[in-house]
Write a protein that holds these residues in place. Structure first.
Motif, mmCIF file in Angstrom:
data_model
loop_
_atom_site.group_PDB
_atom_site.id
_atom_site.type_symbol
_atom_site.label_atom_id
_atom_site.label_comp_id
_atom_site.label_asym_id
_atom_site.label_seq_id
_atom_site.Cartn_x
_atom_site.Cartn_y
_atom_site.Cartn_z
ATOM 1 N N SER A 47 0.865 -1.305 -0.062
ATOM 2 C CA SER A 47 0.033 -0.142 -0.040
ATOM 3 C C SER A 47 0.817 1.184 0.062
ATOM 4 C CB SER A 47 -0.893 -0.111 1.461
ATOM 5 O OG SER A 47 -0.184 -0.179 2.446
ATOM 6 N N GLU A 48 2.263 1.318 0.592
ATOM 7 C CA GLU A 48 3.039 2.300 0.722
ATOM 8 C C GLU A 48 4.091 2.214 -0.528
ATOM 9 O OE1 GLU A 48 2.782 4.566 3.253
ATOM 10 O OE2 GLU A 48 1.122 3.278 3.764
ATOM 11 N N GLN A 49 4.027 1.159 -1.541
ATOM 12 C CA GLN A 49 5.071 1.051 -2.402
ATOM 13 C C GLN A 49 6.452 1.050 -1.773
ATOM 14 O OE1 GLN A 49 4.668 -0.158 -5.918
ATOM 15 N NE2 GLN A 49 3.286 -1.208 -4.633
ATOM 16 N N VAL A 50 6.662 0.625 -0.957
ATOM 17 C CA VAL A 50 8.043 0.557 -0.269
ATOM 18 C C VAL A 50 8.316 -0.680 0.488
ATOM 19 C CG1 VAL A 50 7.998 2.924 0.255
ATOM 20 C CG2 VAL A 50 7.300 1.440 1.966
ATOM 21 N N LEU A 51 9.727 -0.933 0.418
ATOM 22 C CA LEU A 51 10.334 -1.904 1.297
ATOM 23 C C LEU A 51 10.910 -1.033 2.515
ATOM 24 C CD1 LEU A 51 11.975 -3.682 -1.571
ATOM 25 C CD2 LEU A 51 10.499 -4.857 -0.007
ATOM 26 N N PHE A 52 10.357 -1.876 3.707
ATOM 27 C CA PHE A 52 10.879 -1.064 4.949
ATOM 28 C C PHE A 52 12.030 -2.068 5.872
ATOM 29 C CE2 PHE A 52 9.527 -0.223 9.612
ATOM 30 C CZ PHE A 52 10.258 1.018 9.743
ATOM 31 N N ASN A 53 12.992 -1.243 6.198
ATOM 32 C CA ASN A 53 13.980 -2.060 7.323
ATOM 33 C C ASN A 53 13.603 -1.337 8.446
ATOM 34 O OD1 ASN A 53 16.100 -2.404 8.586
ATOM 35 N ND2 ASN A 53 17.510 -2.692 7.442
ATOM 36 N N GLU B 264 -0.454 -4.958 12.056
ATOM 37 C CA GLU B 264 -1.948 -5.016 11.932
ATOM 38 C C GLU B 264 -2.051 -5.950 10.746
ATOM 39 O OE1 GLU B 264 -4.480 -1.901 9.395
ATOM 40 O OE2 GLU B 264 -3.932 -1.318 11.481
ATOM 41 N N ARG B 265 -1.224 -6.164 9.754
ATOM 42 C CA ARG B 265 -1.694 -6.885 8.515
ATOM 43 C C ARG B 265 -0.897 -8.266 8.506
ATOM 44 N NH1 ARG B 265 -1.201 -1.852 4.399
ATOM 45 N NH2 ARG B 265 -3.092 -0.633 5.235
ATOM 46 N N GLU C 263 6.893 8.025 11.817
ATOM 47 C CA GLU C 263 6.880 7.185 10.814
ATOM 48 C C GLU C 263 7.260 5.766 10.844
ATOM 49 O OE1 GLU C 263 5.547 6.657 6.632
ATOM 50 O OE2 GLU C 263 4.913 7.738 8.215
ATOM 51 N N ALA C 264 8.106 5.433 11.508
ATOM 52 C CA ALA C 264 8.671 4.259 11.820
ATOM 53 C C ALA C 264 7.607 3.398 12.570
ATOM 54 C CB ALA C 264 10.127 4.033 12.406
ATOM 55 N N THR C 265 6.844 3.870 13.472
ATOM 56 C CA THR C 265 5.969 3.572 14.706
ATOM 57 C C THR C 265 4.728 3.405 13.726
ATOM 58 O OG1 THR C 265 6.720 4.737 16.252
ATOM 59 C CG2 THR C 265 4.209 3.917 16.422
ATOM 60 N N ARG C 266 4.428 4.015 12.649
ATOM 61 C CA ARG C 266 3.043 3.879 11.979
ATOM 62 C C ARG C 266 3.529 3.001 10.928
ATOM 63 N NH1 ARG C 266 1.238 4.755 7.074
ATOM 64 N NH2 ARG C 266 3.050 5.551 6.052
ATOM 65 N N LEU C 267 4.858 2.626 10.334
ATOM 66 C CA LEU C 267 5.141 1.619 9.401
ATOM 67 C C LEU C 267 5.126 0.129 10.360
ATOM 68 C CD1 LEU C 267 7.618 2.824 7.058
ATOM 69 C CD2 LEU C 267 5.121 2.638 6.628
ATOM 70 N N ASN C 268 5.738 0.262 11.668
ATOM 71 C CA ASN C 268 5.676 -1.050 12.274
ATOM 72 C C ASN C 268 4.205 -1.399 12.619
ATOM 73 O OD1 ASN C 268 8.528 -1.940 12.533
ATOM 74 N ND2 ASN C 268 8.759 0.025 13.578
ATOM 75 N N ALA C 269 3.392 -0.553 12.653
ATOM 76 C CA ALA C 269 1.937 -0.809 13.253
ATOM 77 C C ALA C 269 1.099 -1.369 12.005
ATOM 78 C CB ALA C 269 1.389 0.293 13.653
#
Length: 78
Positions: A25-31, A69-70, A59-65
């Motif tokens: 949904s964000e079109q990213v890969l997150f580390n 969640e998913r 933003e890191a907290t949001r992405l980790n959530a």
């Protein structure tokens, strides 16, 4: 369009060599270890350290959530 599962299974962070999380949904890969995202452009992951974006704590907290969640699995198990 989502990334090919075979490609995802071999993707690692170019800096710390650890697994990433694909956030379609964000079109990213997150580390999450480095709080860094790698953009996906035209269905191609841009895996260059110098083009990565370091995200702030909120933003890191949001992405980790989103990952929690998913129930998003890492690209591989370390």
């Amino acid at each position: 369009m989502s990334l090919d599962p075979a490609l995802l299974a071999i993707l690692a962070c170019p800096e710390d060599k650890g697994p990433l999380y694909y956030l379609d949904s964000e079109q990213v890969l997150f580390n999450p270890r480095l709080s860094r995202t790698y953009e996906i452009r035209d269905d191609i992951p841009v895996m260059l350290v110098e083009e990565a974006t370091t995200v702030d704590d909120d933003e890191a907290t949001r992405l980790n959530a989103l990952i929690a969640e998913r129930s998003i699995a890492p690209t591989f198990e370390s």
